[in-house]
Design a protein around this motif. Structure first.
Motif, PDB file in Angstrom:
ATOM      1  N   LEU A  16      10.948 -22.715 -33.769  1.00 54.27           N
ATOM      2  CA  LEU A  16      12.598 -22.546 -34.893  1.00 54.27           C
ATOM      3  C   LEU A  16      13.494 -23.588 -34.234  1.00 54.27           C
ATOM      4  CD1 LEU A  16      13.692 -20.904 -37.241  1.00 54.27           C
ATOM      5  CD2 LEU A  16      14.506 -19.484 -35.103  1.00 54.27           C
ATOM      6  N   LEU A  17      13.390 -23.617 -33.215  1.00 50.59           N
ATOM      7  CA  LEU A  17      14.907 -24.950 -32.908  1.00 50.59           C
ATOM      8  C   LEU A  17      14.387 -26.035 -32.490  1.00 50.59           C
ATOM      9  CD1 LEU A  17      17.455 -22.725 -30.253  1.00 50.59           C
ATOM     10  CD2 LEU A  17      17.014 -23.226 -32.997  1.00 50.59           C
ATOM     11  N   ARG A  18      12.584 -26.127 -32.306  1.00 50.26           N
ATOM     12  CA  ARG A  18      11.625 -27.541 -32.069  1.00 50.26           C
ATOM     13  C   ARG A  18      11.823 -28.774 -33.705  1.00 50.26           C
ATOM     14  NH1 ARG A  18       6.979 -27.657 -31.137  1.00 50.26           N
ATOM     15  NH2 ARG A  18       7.026 -25.618 -30.862  1.00 50.26           N
ATOM     16  N   GLN A  19      11.468 -27.882 -34.672  1.00 55.70           N
ATOM     17  CA  GLN A  19      11.627 -28.085 -35.897  1.00 55.70           C
ATOM     18  C   GLN A  19      11.407 -27.340 -37.294  1.00 55.70           C
ATOM     19  OE1 GLN A  19       7.565 -29.518 -35.872  1.00 55.70           O
ATOM     20  NE2 GLN A  19       6.105 -27.713 -35.916  1.00 55.70           N
ATOM     21  N   GLY A  20      11.527 -26.125 -37.014  1.00 59.21           N
ATOM     22  CA  GLY A  20      11.448 -24.785 -37.349  1.00 59.21           C
ATOM     23  C   GLY A  20      12.926 -25.100 -38.933  1.00 59.21           C
ATOM     24  N   TRP A  21      13.643 -25.007 -37.707  1.00 63.32           N
ATOM     25  CA  TRP A  21      15.739 -25.146 -37.797  1.00 63.32           C
ATOM     26  C   TRP A  21      15.901 -25.933 -39.494  1.00 63.32           C
ATOM     27  CZ3 TRP A  21      18.389 -29.507 -37.866  1.00 63.32           C
ATOM     28  CH2 TRP A  21      18.205 -30.699 -36.806  1.00 63.32           C
ATOM     29  N   MET A  22      14.604 -27.138 -39.707  1.00 66.61           N
ATOM     30  CA  MET A  22      14.583 -27.825 -40.423  1.00 66.61           C
ATOM     31  C   MET A  22      14.441 -27.915 -41.972  1.00 66.61           C
ATOM     32  SD  MET A  22      14.071 -31.490 -38.074  1.00 66.61           S
ATOM     33  CE  MET A  22      12.662 -31.390 -37.665  1.00 66.61           C
ATOM     34  N   LEU A  23      13.248 -26.967 -41.547  1.00 63.19           N
ATOM     35  CA  LEU A  23      13.344 -26.287 -42.950  1.00 63.19           C
ATOM     36  C   LEU A  23      13.763 -25.821 -43.625  1.00 63.19           C
ATOM     37  CD1 LEU A  23       9.091 -25.235 -41.415  1.00 63.19           C
ATOM     38  CD2 LEU A  23       9.801 -27.508 -43.038  1.00 63.19           C
ATOM     39  N   GLY A  24      14.699 -24.992 -43.116  1.00 62.22           N
ATOM     40  CA  GLY A  24      15.644 -24.515 -43.809  1.00 62.22           C
ATOM     41  C   GLY A  24      16.880 -25.428 -44.503  1.00 62.22           C
ATOM     42  N   ALA A  25      16.662 -26.509 -43.974  1.00 62.23           N
ATOM     43  CA  ALA A  25      17.903 -27.451 -44.660  1.00 62.23           C
ATOM     44  C   ALA A  25      17.342 -27.768 -46.400  1.00 62.23           C
ATOM     45  CB  ALA A  25      18.333 -28.801 -44.182  1.00 62.23           C
ATOM     46  N   PRO A  26      18.856 -27.636 -46.848  1.00 60.43           N
ATOM     47  CA  PRO A  26      18.685 -27.678 -48.110  1.00 60.43           C
ATOM     48  C   PRO A  26      18.577 -29.665 -48.774  1.00 60.43           C
ATOM     49  CG  PRO A  26      20.904 -28.538 -47.385  1.00 60.43           C
ATOM     50  CD  PRO A  26      20.130 -27.598 -46.721  1.00 60.43           C
ATOM     51  N   ALA A  27      17.994 -29.357 -49.807  1.00 64.92           N
ATOM     52  CA  ALA A  27      16.569 -30.576 -50.237  1.00 64.92           C
ATOM     53  C   ALA A  27      18.333 -32.111 -50.105  1.00 64.92           C
ATOM     54  CB  ALA A  27      16.327 -30.785 -51.692  1.00 64.92           C
ATOM     55  N   LEU A  52      15.877  -9.099 -27.991  1.00 65.80           N
ATOM     56  CA  LEU A  52      15.595 -10.416 -28.183  1.00 65.80           C
ATOM     57  C   LEU A  52      14.570 -10.434 -27.277  1.00 65.80           C
ATOM     58  CD1 LEU A  52      18.833 -12.668 -27.216  1.00 65.80           C
ATOM     59  CD2 LEU A  52      18.573 -11.329 -29.433  1.00 65.80           C
ATOM     60  N   GLY A  53      13.720 -11.246 -28.340  1.00 66.79           N
ATOM     61  CA  GLY A  53      12.197 -11.204 -27.684  1.00 66.79           C
ATOM     62  C   GLY A  53      11.835 -12.991 -27.084  1.00 66.79           C
ATOM     63  N   GLU A  54      10.729 -13.234 -27.106  1.00 68.92           N
ATOM     64  CA  GLU A  54      10.341 -14.113 -25.884  1.00 68.92           C
ATOM     65  C   GLU A  54      10.708 -15.661 -26.894  1.00 68.92           C
ATOM     66  OE1 GLU A  54       6.796 -16.402 -23.768  1.00 68.92           O
ATOM     67  OE2 GLU A  54       6.853 -14.853 -24.811  1.00 68.92           O
ATOM     68  N   ARG A  55      11.148 -16.588 -26.456  1.00 65.76           N
ATOM     69  CA  ARG A  55      11.544 -17.872 -27.463  1.00 65.76           C
ATOM     70  C   ARG A  55      13.009 -17.235 -28.138  1.00 65.76           C
ATOM     71  NH1 ARG A  55       6.081 -21.376 -27.045  1.00 65.76           N
ATOM     72  NH2 ARG A  55       5.987 -21.332 -24.425  1.00 65.76           N
ATOM     73  N   HIS A  56      13.996 -16.468 -28.218  1.00 64.79           N
ATOM     74  CA  HIS A  56      14.690 -16.307 -29.410  1.00 64.79           C
ATOM     75  C   HIS A  56      16.189 -17.390 -29.006  1.00 64.79           C
ATOM     76  CE1 HIS A  56      15.014 -13.217 -32.175  1.00 64.79           C
ATOM     77  NE2 HIS A  56      16.139 -14.033 -32.513  1.00 64.79           N
ATOM     78  N   ALA A  57      16.285 -17.125 -30.470  1.00 70.07           N
ATOM     79  CA  ALA A  57      17.571 -18.450 -30.344  1.00 70.07           C
ATOM     80  C   ALA A  57      18.499 -17.412 -31.119  1.00 70.07           C
ATOM     81  CB  ALA A  57      17.083 -19.037 -31.499  1.00 70.07           C
ATOM     82  N   VAL A  58      19.869 -17.988 -30.901  1.00 72.31           N
ATOM     83  CA  VAL A  58      20.536 -17.772 -31.394  1.00 72.31           C
ATOM     84  C   VAL A  58      22.120 -18.395 -30.937  1.00 72.31           C
ATOM     85  CG1 VAL A  58      20.516 -15.254 -29.516  1.00 72.31           C
ATOM     86  CG2 VAL A  58      21.303 -16.755 -28.087  1.00 72.31           C
ATOM     87  N   HIS A  59      22.331 -17.710 -31.482  1.00 70.41           N
ATOM     88  CA  HIS A  59      24.079 -18.736 -31.651  1.00 70.41           C
ATOM     89  C   HIS A  59      25.639 -17.274 -30.685  1.00 70.41           C
ATOM     90  CE1 HIS A  59      28.154 -19.317 -34.418  1.00 70.41           C
ATOM     91  NE2 HIS A  59      27.943 -20.273 -32.968  1.00 70.41           N
ATOM     92  N   ALA A  60      26.014 -19.196 -29.582  1.00 70.14           N
ATOM     93  CA  ALA A  60      26.916 -17.884 -29.427  1.00 70.14           C
ATOM     94  C   ALA A  60      28.326 -18.597 -28.629  1.00 70.14           C
ATOM     95  CB  ALA A  60      26.115 -17.965 -27.238  1.00 70.14           C
ATOM     96  N   ILE A  97      24.193 -23.187 -29.034  1.00 65.28           N
ATOM     97  CA  ILE A  97      22.821 -21.976 -29.465  1.00 65.28           C
ATOM     98  C   ILE A  97      21.602 -22.574 -27.909  1.00 65.28           C
ATOM     99  CG2 ILE A  97      20.943 -23.521 -31.302  1.00 65.28           C
ATOM    100  CD1 ILE A  97      23.571 -22.797 -32.504  1.00 65.28           C
ATOM    101  N   VAL A  98      21.285 -20.718 -27.847  1.00 74.66           N
ATOM    102  CA  VAL A  98      21.087 -20.732 -27.014  1.00 74.66           C
ATOM    103  C   VAL A  98      19.267 -20.368 -26.921  1.00 74.66           C
ATOM    104  CG1 VAL A  98      20.792 -19.599 -24.653  1.00 74.66           C
ATOM    105  CG2 VAL A  98      23.269 -20.295 -25.580  1.00 74.66           C
ATOM    106  N   GLU A  99      18.312 -19.978 -26.643  1.00 72.96           N
ATOM    107  CA  GLU A  99      17.005 -20.510 -26.527  1.00 72.96           C
ATOM    108  C   GLU A  99      17.113 -19.236 -25.448  1.00 72.96           C
ATOM    109  OE1 GLU A  99      13.250 -22.078 -28.246  1.00 72.96           O
ATOM    110  OE2 GLU A  99      13.474 -22.345 -26.038  1.00 72.96           O
ATOM    111  N   ALA A 100      16.697 -18.197 -25.712  1.00 70.29           N
ATOM    112  CA  ALA A 100      16.031 -17.203 -24.230  1.00 70.29           C
ATOM    113  C   ALA A 100      15.021 -16.375 -24.760  1.00 70.29           C
ATOM    114  CB  ALA A 100      17.556 -16.353 -24.293  1.00 70.29           C
ATOM    115  N   ASP A 101      14.393 -16.447 -23.449  1.00 71.80           N
ATOM    116  CA  ASP A 101      12.863 -15.013 -22.963  1.00 71.80           C
ATOM    117  C   ASP A 101      13.332 -13.950 -22.998  1.00 71.80           C
ATOM    118  OD1 ASP A 101      11.728 -17.660 -23.672  1.00 71.80           O
ATOM    119  OD2 ASP A 101      12.195 -17.802 -21.565  1.00 71.80           O
ATOM    120  N   GLY A 102      14.052 -13.121 -23.935  1.00 64.82           N
ATOM    121  CA  GLY A 102      14.159 -12.032 -23.497  1.00 64.82           C
ATOM    122  C   GLY A 102      16.218 -11.769 -23.725  1.00 64.82           C
ATOM    123  N   THR A 103      16.322 -10.535 -23.747  1.00 60.78           N
ATOM    124  CA  THR A 103      18.176  -9.825 -23.505  1.00 60.78           C
ATOM    125  C   THR A 103      18.601 -10.513 -22.640  1.00 60.78           C
ATOM    126  OG1 THR A 103      17.662  -8.598 -25.250  1.00 60.78           O
ATOM    127  CG2 THR A 103      19.648  -7.899 -24.120  1.00 60.78           C
TER     128      THR A 103
END
Length: 268
Positions: free
Chosen positions: A253-264, A87-95, A143-149
Motif C-alpha cells: 500500500l505505501l510502496r505503490q498502492g497509494w498511487m492507484l488512489g490518485a485522481p486522473a 492492526l495487521g502486519e504492514r498496516h499503514a496509519v496516519h498519526a 505516515i507509519v507502517e507497523a506490524d501490529g498494534t
C-alpha cells in the motif's frame, strides 16, 4: 372487725367491672357495632389516610446528567482514550501528535535540527517504519507502517521519548512535551492512503489557506518523504544531520498502492 376494702366500696369500680364483662361478652359475639358503641364515639370517626413519610432526597453520584464527568483542564480538546484499532502486519496509519503550548515553534531550523536526529534514530526499527512526516508549528503528522498494534505503540513511544529529550535539551527545560496521546487513523485502501499522504505532505499549504495567507506552491522543507529526499537533503546538510530520518515501506500500500488512489492526471 373486718372492713371491706375501699376499692370495693367505690361505685366506679363496679361500673368498670360491669363494662369489662360487657366488653368480653360483646367480643365473643363478634358484634362489631356494639363493640364500637361501648368504646365510645371516637371509633366512629372517619378512617384516616396513610400519611407518606417525607425522607430527605438521597444524593446521587455518577450517571448521565448536566455537568457530570471530569472537567476539562486542557485549553483544547484532548484525544479520546478509547481502545486503539487492531492492526495487521504492514498496516499503514496516519498519526498526529500535538505539543504543549510552552514548546517552541517547531517550524524553525533550531527546532527542526534536533527533531531530524530523533527521527533518524527512530528509523532503524524493524517492526515499525516512519515513511513520511511533516512538521507544523505545534504538531506533527506521520505516515507509519507497523506490524501490529503493539509495534505501533512501541515505535511511537520511542519516538516521543527521543523528541522530548531533543526539544527539552534545546529549550533547557524538562518535563512533558506532548499535550496528549497521539491520534491515529488506519489506512485501508489506496484512496485513503493517497488522501492521507497528500494531506501530510501539503499540510503547511492547507493551514495557510485556512488562515488566509499566501505561500509559494513549492515543496515544503519541513515535510519529508521519499519523493522529497532531494529537496530536503540540502536542508539536512545545512543542519548537520546524519542519516535518513525516514524508512522505506515494505507493504504494497505505501510502496505503490497509494498511487492507484490518485485522481486522473495527478502525476501528469
Amino acid at each position: 372487725m373486718n372492713r371491706r376494702p375501699r376499692m370495693l366500696e367505690n361505685p366506679a369500680f363496679h361500673r368498670m367491672h360491669d363494662l369489662s364483662g360487657l366488653f368480653w361478652r360483646i367480643a365473643r359475639r363478634e358484634n362489631i357495632c356494639a363493640f364500637k358503641s361501648v368504646l365510645g364515639g371516637g371509633m366512629d370517626a372517619k378512617r384516616g389516610k396513610q400519611l407518606g413519610l417525607k425522607l430527605r432526597e438521597k444524593k446521587r453520584w455518577g450517571g448521565e446528567r448536566k455537568g457530570a464527568g471530569r472537567k476539562r483542564t486542557a485549553p483544547m480538546r484532548r484525544v479520546d482514550h478509547r481502545t486503539r484499532p487492531r492492526l495487521g502486519e504492514r498496516h499503514a496509519v496516519h498519526a498526529t501528535w500535538r505539543v504543549l503550548p510552552h514548546v517552541w515553534n517547531l517550524r524553525t531550523h533550531r527546532s527542526f535540527a534536533p527533531m531530524l536526529g530523533a527521527f533518524a534514530a527512530a528509523s532503524g526499527r524493524v517492526d515499525a517504519r516512519i515513511t513520511r512526516f511533516s512538521v507544523q508549528g505545534n504538531h506533527i503528522h506521520l505516515i507509519v507502517e507497523a506490524d501490529g498494534t503493539k509495534a505501533l505503540a512501541r515505535a511511537m513511544q520511542g519516538l516521543g521519548i527521543r523528541l522530548a529529550k531533543a526539544l527539552n535539551s534545546l529549550m533547557l527545560s524538562k518535563g512533558a512535551v506532548f499535550a496528549d496521546r497521539y491520534h491515529v487513523r488506519p489506512l485501508g485502501s489506496p484512496r485513503e492512503a493517497w488522501q492521507a499522504i497528500r494531506y501530510v505532505m501539503r499540510n503547511h499549504f492547507l493551514h495557510a489557506q485556512r488562515q488566509g495567507r499566501t505561500v509559494a506552491d513549492q515543496a515544503d522543507e519541513y515535510a519529508v518523504g521519499p519523493e522529497l529526499l532531494g529537496v530536503a537533503s540540502a536542508l539536512w546538510r545545512r543542519l548537520g544531520t546524519d542519516g535518513l530520518p525516514i524508512a522505506q515501506p515494505r507493504g504494497w500500500l505505501l510502496r505503490q498502492g497509494w498511487m492507484l488512489g490518485a485522481p486522473a492526471g495527478a502525476f501528469g
